[in-house]
Structure formats: structure tokens, C-alpha cells
Motif scaffolding. Structure first.
Motif, PDB file in Angstrom:
ATOM      1  N   GLY A 219       0.814  -1.204   0.000  1.00  0.00           N
ATOM      2  CA  GLY A 219       0.000   0.000   0.000  1.00  0.00           C
ATOM      3  C   GLY A 219       0.849   1.255   0.000  1.00  0.00           C
ATOM      4  O   GLY A 219       0.530   2.241  -0.680  1.00  0.00           O
ATOM      5  N   ALA A 220       1.955   1.236   0.763  1.00  0.00           N
ATOM      6  CA  ALA A 220       2.851   2.395   0.790  1.00  0.00           C
ATOM      7  C   ALA A 220       3.425   2.650  -0.598  1.00  0.00           C
ATOM      8  O   ALA A 220       3.521   3.805  -1.048  1.00  0.00           O
ATOM      9  CB  ALA A 220       3.966   2.172   1.803  1.00  0.00           C
ATOM     10  N   GLN A 221       3.818   1.589  -1.293  1.00  0.00           N
ATOM     11  CA  GLN A 221       4.339   1.741  -2.654  1.00  0.00           C
ATOM     12  C   GLN A 221       3.284   2.308  -3.590  1.00  0.00           C
ATOM     13  O   GLN A 221       3.534   3.241  -4.363  1.00  0.00           O
ATOM     14  CB  GLN A 221       4.825   0.388  -3.178  1.00  0.00           C
ATOM     15  CG  GLN A 221       5.313   0.410  -4.626  1.00  0.00           C
ATOM     16  CD  GLN A 221       6.612   1.176  -4.797  1.00  0.00           C
ATOM     17  OE1 GLN A 221       7.444   1.187  -3.890  1.00  0.00           O
ATOM     18  NE2 GLN A 221       6.803   1.802  -5.939  1.00  0.00           N
ATOM     19  N   GLN A 222       2.073   1.770  -3.496  1.00  0.00           N
ATOM     20  CA  GLN A 222       1.020   2.185  -4.419  1.00  0.00           C
ATOM     21  C   GLN A 222       0.505   3.591  -4.102  1.00  0.00           C
ATOM     22  O   GLN A 222       0.047   4.301  -4.994  1.00  0.00           O
ATOM     23  CB  GLN A 222      -0.110   1.144  -4.412  1.00  0.00           C
ATOM     24  CG  GLN A 222       0.363  -0.173  -4.985  1.00  0.00           C
ATOM     25  CD  GLN A 222      -0.664  -1.284  -4.985  1.00  0.00           C
ATOM     26  OE1 GLN A 222      -0.397  -2.364  -5.488  1.00  0.00           O
ATOM     27  NE2 GLN A 222      -1.832  -1.066  -4.433  1.00  0.00           N
ATOM     28  N   ARG A 223       0.588   3.995  -2.846  1.00  0.00           N
ATOM     29  CA  ARG A 223       0.157   5.350  -2.477  1.00  0.00           C
ATOM     30  C   ARG A 223       1.170   6.417  -2.858  1.00  0.00           C
ATOM     31  O   ARG A 223       0.809   7.584  -3.036  1.00  0.00           O
ATOM     32  CB  ARG A 223      -0.080   5.442  -0.960  1.00  0.00           C
ATOM     33  CG  ARG A 223      -1.367   4.826  -0.474  1.00  0.00           C
ATOM     34  CD  ARG A 223      -1.649   5.205   0.971  1.00  0.00           C
ATOM     35  NE  ARG A 223      -0.621   4.753   1.886  1.00  0.00           N
ATOM     36  CZ  ARG A 223      -0.609   3.568   2.484  1.00  0.00           C
ATOM     37  NH1 ARG A 223      -1.582   2.700   2.240  1.00  0.00           N
ATOM     38  NH2 ARG A 223       0.352   3.234   3.321  1.00  0.00           N
ATOM     39  N   THR A 224       2.443   6.026  -2.969  1.00  0.00           N
ATOM     40  CA  THR A 224       3.495   7.029  -3.129  1.00  0.00           C
ATOM     41  C   THR A 224       4.169   7.002  -4.501  1.00  0.00           C
ATOM     42  O   THR A 224       4.405   8.042  -5.096  1.00  0.00           O
ATOM     43  CB  THR A 224       4.575   6.854  -2.045  1.00  0.00           C
ATOM     44  OG1 THR A 224       5.111   5.522  -2.114  1.00  0.00           O
ATOM     45  CG2 THR A 224       3.986   7.085  -0.655  1.00  0.00           C
ATOM     46  N   LYS A 225       4.501   5.812  -5.023  1.00  0.00           N
ATOM     47  CA  LYS A 225       5.225   5.723  -6.283  1.00  0.00           C
ATOM     48  C   LYS A 225       4.600   4.633  -7.173  1.00  0.00           C
ATOM     49  O   LYS A 225       5.265   3.657  -7.557  1.00  0.00           O
ATOM     50  CB  LYS A 225       6.710   5.407  -6.034  1.00  0.00           C
ATOM     51  CG  LYS A 225       7.456   6.475  -5.247  1.00  0.00           C
ATOM     52  CD  LYS A 225       7.569   7.777  -6.043  1.00  0.00           C
ATOM     53  CE  LYS A 225       8.443   8.794  -5.318  1.00  0.00           C
ATOM     54  NZ  LYS A 225       7.821   9.308  -4.092  1.00  0.00           N
ATOM     55  N   PRO A 226       3.334   4.776  -7.533  1.00  0.00           N
ATOM     56  CA  PRO A 226       2.674   3.714  -8.303  1.00  0.00           C
ATOM     57  C   PRO A 226       3.263   3.526  -9.694  1.00  0.00           C
ATOM     58  O   PRO A 226       3.251   2.402 -10.224  1.00  0.00           O
ATOM     59  CB  PRO A 226       1.214   4.185  -8.380  1.00  0.00           C
ATOM     60  CG  PRO A 226       1.286   5.676  -8.214  1.00  0.00           C
ATOM     61  CD  PRO A 226       2.419   5.901  -7.258  1.00  0.00           C
ATOM     62  N   GLN A 227       3.783   4.591 -10.289  1.00  0.00           N
ATOM     63  CA  GLN A 227       4.265   4.457 -11.666  1.00  0.00           C
ATOM     64  C   GLN A 227       5.518   3.593 -11.745  1.00  0.00           C
ATOM     65  O   GLN A 227       5.750   2.925 -12.761  1.00  0.00           O
ATOM     66  CB  GLN A 227       4.529   5.840 -12.265  1.00  0.00           C
ATOM     67  CG  GLN A 227       4.558   5.876 -13.787  1.00  0.00           C
ATOM     68  CD  GLN A 227       3.242   5.461 -14.421  1.00  0.00           C
ATOM     69  OE1 GLN A 227       2.198   5.460 -13.771  1.00  0.00           O
ATOM     70  NE2 GLN A 227       3.290   5.112 -15.688  1.00  0.00           N
ATOM     71  N   THR A 228       6.321   3.575 -10.689  1.00  0.00           N
ATOM     72  CA  THR A 228       7.488   2.694 -10.659  1.00  0.00           C
ATOM     73  C   THR A 228       7.052   1.244 -10.737  1.00  0.00           C
ATOM     74  O   THR A 228       7.612   0.438 -11.499  1.00  0.00           O
ATOM     75  CB  THR A 228       8.293   2.933  -9.371  1.00  0.00           C
ATOM     76  OG1 THR A 228       8.643   4.310  -9.287  1.00  0.00           O
ATOM     77  CG2 THR A 228       9.551   2.079  -9.343  1.00  0.00           C
ATOM     78  N   LEU A 229       6.033   0.905  -9.987  1.00  0.00           N
ATOM     79  CA  LEU A 229       5.492  -0.450  -9.972  1.00  0.00           C
ATOM     80  C   LEU A 229       4.789  -0.786 -11.277  1.00  0.00           C
ATOM     81  O   LEU A 229       4.823  -1.930 -11.748  1.00  0.00           O
ATOM     82  CB  LEU A 229       4.523  -0.587  -8.798  1.00  0.00           C
ATOM     83  CG  LEU A 229       3.846  -1.922  -8.554  1.00  0.00           C
ATOM     84  CD1 LEU A 229       4.878  -3.009  -8.275  1.00  0.00           C
ATOM     85  CD2 LEU A 229       2.870  -1.800  -7.392  1.00  0.00           C
ATOM     86  N   ALA A 230       4.143   0.214 -11.895  1.00  0.00           N
ATOM     87  CA  ALA A 230       3.332  -0.015 -13.090  1.00  0.00           C
ATOM     88  C   ALA A 230       4.127  -0.636 -14.227  1.00  0.00           C
ATOM     89  O   ALA A 230       3.595  -1.431 -15.008  1.00  0.00           O
ATOM     90  CB  ALA A 230       2.699   1.301 -13.543  1.00  0.00           C
ATOM     91  N   ALA A 231       5.412  -0.292 -14.341  1.00  0.00           N
ATOM     92  CA  ALA A 231       6.220  -0.825 -15.431  1.00  0.00           C
ATOM     93  C   ALA A 231       6.296  -2.352 -15.362  1.00  0.00           C
ATOM     94  O   ALA A 231       6.090  -3.053 -16.369  1.00  0.00           O
ATOM     95  CB  ALA A 231       7.630  -0.223 -15.384  1.00  0.00           C
ATOM     96  N   GLY A 232       6.568  -2.889 -14.184  1.00  0.00           N
ATOM     97  CA  GLY A 232       6.652  -4.337 -14.037  1.00  0.00           C
ATOM     98  C   GLY A 232       5.318  -5.027 -14.212  1.00  0.00           C
ATOM     99  O   GLY A 232       5.228  -6.097 -14.820  1.00  0.00           O
ATOM    100  N   LEU A 233       4.239  -4.429 -13.682  1.00  0.00           N
ATOM    101  CA  LEU A 233       2.924  -5.043 -13.787  1.00  0.00           C
ATOM    102  C   LEU A 233       2.422  -5.066 -15.220  1.00  0.00           C
ATOM    103  O   LEU A 233       1.667  -5.971 -15.608  1.00  0.00           O
ATOM    104  CB  LEU A 233       1.923  -4.289 -12.907  1.00  0.00           C
ATOM    105  CG  LEU A 233       2.219  -4.238 -11.411  1.00  0.00           C
ATOM    106  CD1 LEU A 233       1.120  -3.483 -10.680  1.00  0.00           C
ATOM    107  CD2 LEU A 233       2.362  -5.642 -10.836  1.00  0.00           C
ATOM    108  N   THR A 234       2.812  -4.097 -16.019  1.00  0.00           N
ATOM    109  CA  THR A 234       2.352  -4.008 -17.398  1.00  0.00           C
ATOM    110  C   THR A 234       3.199  -4.855 -18.338  1.00  0.00           C
ATOM    111  O   THR A 234       2.706  -5.346 -19.360  1.00  0.00           O
ATOM    112  CB  THR A 234       2.386  -2.535 -17.863  1.00  0.00           C
ATOM    113  OG1 THR A 234       1.618  -1.740 -16.953  1.00  0.00           O
ATOM    114  CG2 THR A 234       1.807  -2.376 -19.263  1.00  0.00           C
ATOM    115  N   ASP A 235       4.463  -5.073 -17.993  1.00  0.00           N
ATOM    116  CA  ASP A 235       5.401  -5.720 -18.913  1.00  0.00           C
ATOM    117  C   ASP A 235       5.646  -7.193 -18.611  1.00  0.00           C
ATOM    118  O   ASP A 235       6.041  -7.941 -19.503  1.00  0.00           O
ATOM    119  CB  ASP A 235       6.746  -4.973 -18.873  1.00  0.00           C
ATOM    120  CG  ASP A 235       7.716  -5.478 -19.926  1.00  0.00           C
ATOM    121  OD1 ASP A 235       7.408  -5.338 -21.118  1.00  0.00           O
ATOM    122  OD2 ASP A 235       8.768  -6.031 -19.549  1.00  0.00           O
ATOM    123  N   SER A 236       5.400  -7.624 -17.376  1.00  0.00           N
ATOM    124  CA  SER A 236       5.786  -8.983 -16.980  1.00  0.00           C
ATOM    125  C   SER A 236       4.601  -9.778 -16.450  1.00  0.00           C
ATOM    126  O   SER A 236       4.047  -9.436 -15.402  1.00  0.00           O
ATOM    127  CB  SER A 236       6.873  -8.923 -15.898  1.00  0.00           C
ATOM    128  OG  SER A 236       7.061 -10.199 -15.314  1.00  0.00           O
TER     129      SER A 236
END
Length: 357
Positions: A219-236
Motif C-alpha cells: 500500500g505504501a508503494q502504491q500510495r506514493t510511487k505507483p508508476q514505478t510499480l506499473a512498469a513491471g505489472l504491465t510488462d511482466s
């Protein structure tokens, strides 16, 4: 504007997913359990099944149902409408990391009602909020507009997780239109507006804070830096499946595959993968931090149906202070994804509440 959704993924997109799964670069194996995160054998099981999952057949089922895109391009809300036209309407709002598919089983058990299941903006077939839009209140306003456009004026609402905040805001926005509010959690965010917590209520808030420290990194990641995570979720595919699967496992009792049908997990993954919306979906946490729910005591008749293995268990006295509570149920089993695990149980409680109001 209302258009009929006719999803049909190109064959080369499906072939690309299968190539990516086959080319997965596996992390080192440091123990086959859930203590460090997603269990390796569980992830391998999901990816192996996903590589042969019949997504075209799932899309054919969607085309046979009534799926609508409501609004102008760029601000459309997806609504799945099922059940009995002209019957009392009930709106079911999902959370994360799932989708409108959360309510597949529940809708079957409510077939005598006019059941409307939206996709939260940014999830699946709904368009995403703009850079300066989002949050539970904005989502509630967008949903209210979509319901008006399809001619639904009065309706009951149900929500859990992120959906609970959205339907809470719906009840505050349109108390003359919402006939009843049904929630699977007592909204913890209201604690910040309450200066009179009892010892039991303070213990509940403290337990939630302790859970956040030990389990809330996602939740901390998604509340603060979601776009960093988005790359992996969209590509892998492996990254997406691992991120989602760990939550499906952690927020319930026992093995995930004993609680949630594997095909439902795969359909949910496929929906987010082929619509390329997994990165947008996690951004809902960022938007909620920027645009938190609006406070105020709800005046709409409210019911709570709490599952014992959900993230937190709520306190009845707190619920009654903020909501005109006519029903407070503690189910004998089930977790955060109770709608998937025990759809008949949830549907029966919702039906009993609607009979009361």
C-alpha cells in the motif's frame, strides 16, 4: 453516450502473453512457502495454467452478457448489467487487486434483482481518471452520472475494500437515491474524525496500525510511487501474477486455491493484462491519498457483513456511531475476497438487508 462493449483480443496479443510466460526469468528459490512473499510453486502453478487459459472463450461470455460503456470517450465507465430488468436495483463495487469479476458468483445468486457491477475508473474496461482527478468521491460522482444515464434512479449499494469508500461516498452524495448501504468492512479512515474512541475501538485502530507496519508495504508503494510499480505489472506476466497472487493468499484463511477458483484468478489476471490496466489500477491508492473521502455521518440505512479472515474485523459500536446500522453480521468463514469465496453467503446477507429496508 451508451455503447455495448464487445471485447475481442487479437490472437497475436494472446501469443505474446504465452511467449512472455515461457521466457520467464525465475528468481532464486529461498524456500517454498509464503513467509517471504509469493510461494514459488504457487506462482509456477498459476503461470503454467495461464499459458493455456482460454481467454477468447471468456471474452465470448462477456459478449453474450450486457456490458456497457457509459459516457464520452476518455471518461467512460464500464457497467456489467445482469439479473432482472425492472426489479429493484443493486450496485456492487469491487476493490483491488480484482475487478468486476469479484461478483460473478454473487450476481448469480441475485438473479431476481437488477444487478449493476461497475469497473472502478482505471480498472479493466473503464477509462482512467485524469492527472488531477480520482479518489472515492470523484469515483462516486462518475458512477452516479453513469447510473443516471442508463436510467437507474434508486438503488442499493454494496462495497468492500476500495469499493466500500466509493459506496460510502455515494450514500453521502445521493441519500435520496441510495435505498441501502451494505459494506464488508467498517471504514477505518473515519477514526481520524472521531475523538471519542472506546477502549475496544482504540484497540481496533492500534491493531490496524500494527498490520500496516508488518503487511502494508504494498500500500505504501502504491500510495506514493505507483508508476514505478506499473512498469513491471504491465510488462511482466510473472510480475503481475506474483503481485496479485500474494494478496489473494494473504488476505484469507488457508490455501488460496482452496478458496478462490483458479479460472477466476486467471480471468482477473487476463482482464488486467490485455487491457493494460494493472498499472492504472494501483494508481487508485495514490489518488485516494491525494483526494481522501469526504467525512460526515451517513444517513442511509446501513448493514455490515464482516468476514473473519479479512484484513480487519471492525467494531460494531463504531459502525453504529457513524452509520444508521440496521444489520451487523459476522460470517462464520471467509476473508477479504469473501464475494469470491462465499458468494451465496454474501448474497443471502445482502438480500436479507434489502428485505429489512
Amino acid at each position: 453516450m451508451i455503447t455495448r462493449l464487445q471485447p475481442r483480443t487479437a490472437p497475436d496479443e494472446i501469443a505474446d502473453l504465452r511467449r512472455r510466460i515461457a521466457a520467464t526469468r525465475w528468481p532464486d528459490d529461498v524456500g517454498d512457502d509464503w513467509s517471504r512473499g509469493t510461494r514459488p510453486t504457487a506462482l509456477r502453478r498459476v503461470l503454467h495454467a495461464w499459458a493455456t487459459f482460454d481467454w477468447p472463450a471468456a471474452e465470448a461470455r462477456l459478449r453474450a452478457e450486457e456490458h456497457l460503456l457509459v459516457g464520452d470517450p476518455g471518461s467512460r465507465v464500464h457497467l456489467w448489467r445482469t439479473g432482472t430488468p425492472g426489479a429493484p436495483a443493486v450496485v456492487l463495487v469491487h476493490g483491488w487487486p480484482d475487478s468486476f469479476l469479484r461478483f460473478r458468483g454473487v450476481a448469480t445468486h441475485l438473479a431476481d434483482l437488477d444487478v449493476i457491477v461497475p469497473s472502478i475508473p482505471g480498472f479493466g474496461y473503464s477509462d482512467a481518471p485524469g492527472p488531477d482527478e480520482g479518489g472515492p468521491r470523484w469515483n462516486a460522482e462518475r458512477l452516479l452520472t453513469a447510473l443516471t444515464e442508463i436510467g437507474v434512479e434508486r438503488f442499493a449499494v454494496h462495497g468492500g475494500d476500495l469499493g466500500a469508500a466509493i459506496v460510502d461516498q455515494l450514500a453521502l452524495l445521493a441519500p435520496d437515491r441510495v435505498t441501502g448501504l451494505h459494506l464488508t468492512d467498517v471504514p477505518l479512515w473515519r477514526v481520524a474524525d472521531d475523538d471519542h474512541l472506546s477502549a475496544e475501538e482504540q484497540a481496533w485502530a492500534d491493531a490496524a496500525e500494527a498490520w500496516e507496519r508488518s503487511e502494508g508495504a504494498y500500500g505504501a508503494q502504491q500510495r506514493t510511487k505507483p508508476q514505478t510499480l506499473a512498469a513491471g505489472l504491465t510488462d511482466s506476466p510473472a510480475g503481475l501474477a506474483s503481485w496479485y497472487l500474494e494478496k489473494f493468499q494473504a488476505w484469507g484463511e488457508g490455501d488460496v486455491f482452496d478458496r478462490i477458483p483458479l479460472d477466476l484468478i486467471l480471468e482477473n489476471l487476463s482482464l488486467h493484462w490485455f487491457t493494460r490496466t494493472a498499472g492504472r489500477a494501483v494508481r487508485v491508492y495514490f489518488d485516494r491519498r491525494r483526494f481522501p473521502p469526504v467525512g460526515g455521518r451517513v444517513t442511509v440505512p446501513t448493514a455490515f457483513g464482516l468476514f473473519p479472515y479479512d484484513i480487519d474485523h471492525g467494531v460494531e459500536s463504531f459502525a453504529r456511531r457513524w452509520y444508521p446500522t440496521v444489520r451487523f453480521t459476522r460470517f462464520p468463514s471467509g476473508g477479504h475476497f469473501g464475494a469470491m469465496e462465499h458468494p451465496a453467503l454474501l448474497a443471502d446477507d445482502l438480500r436479507a438487508f434489502l428485505a429489512d429496508v
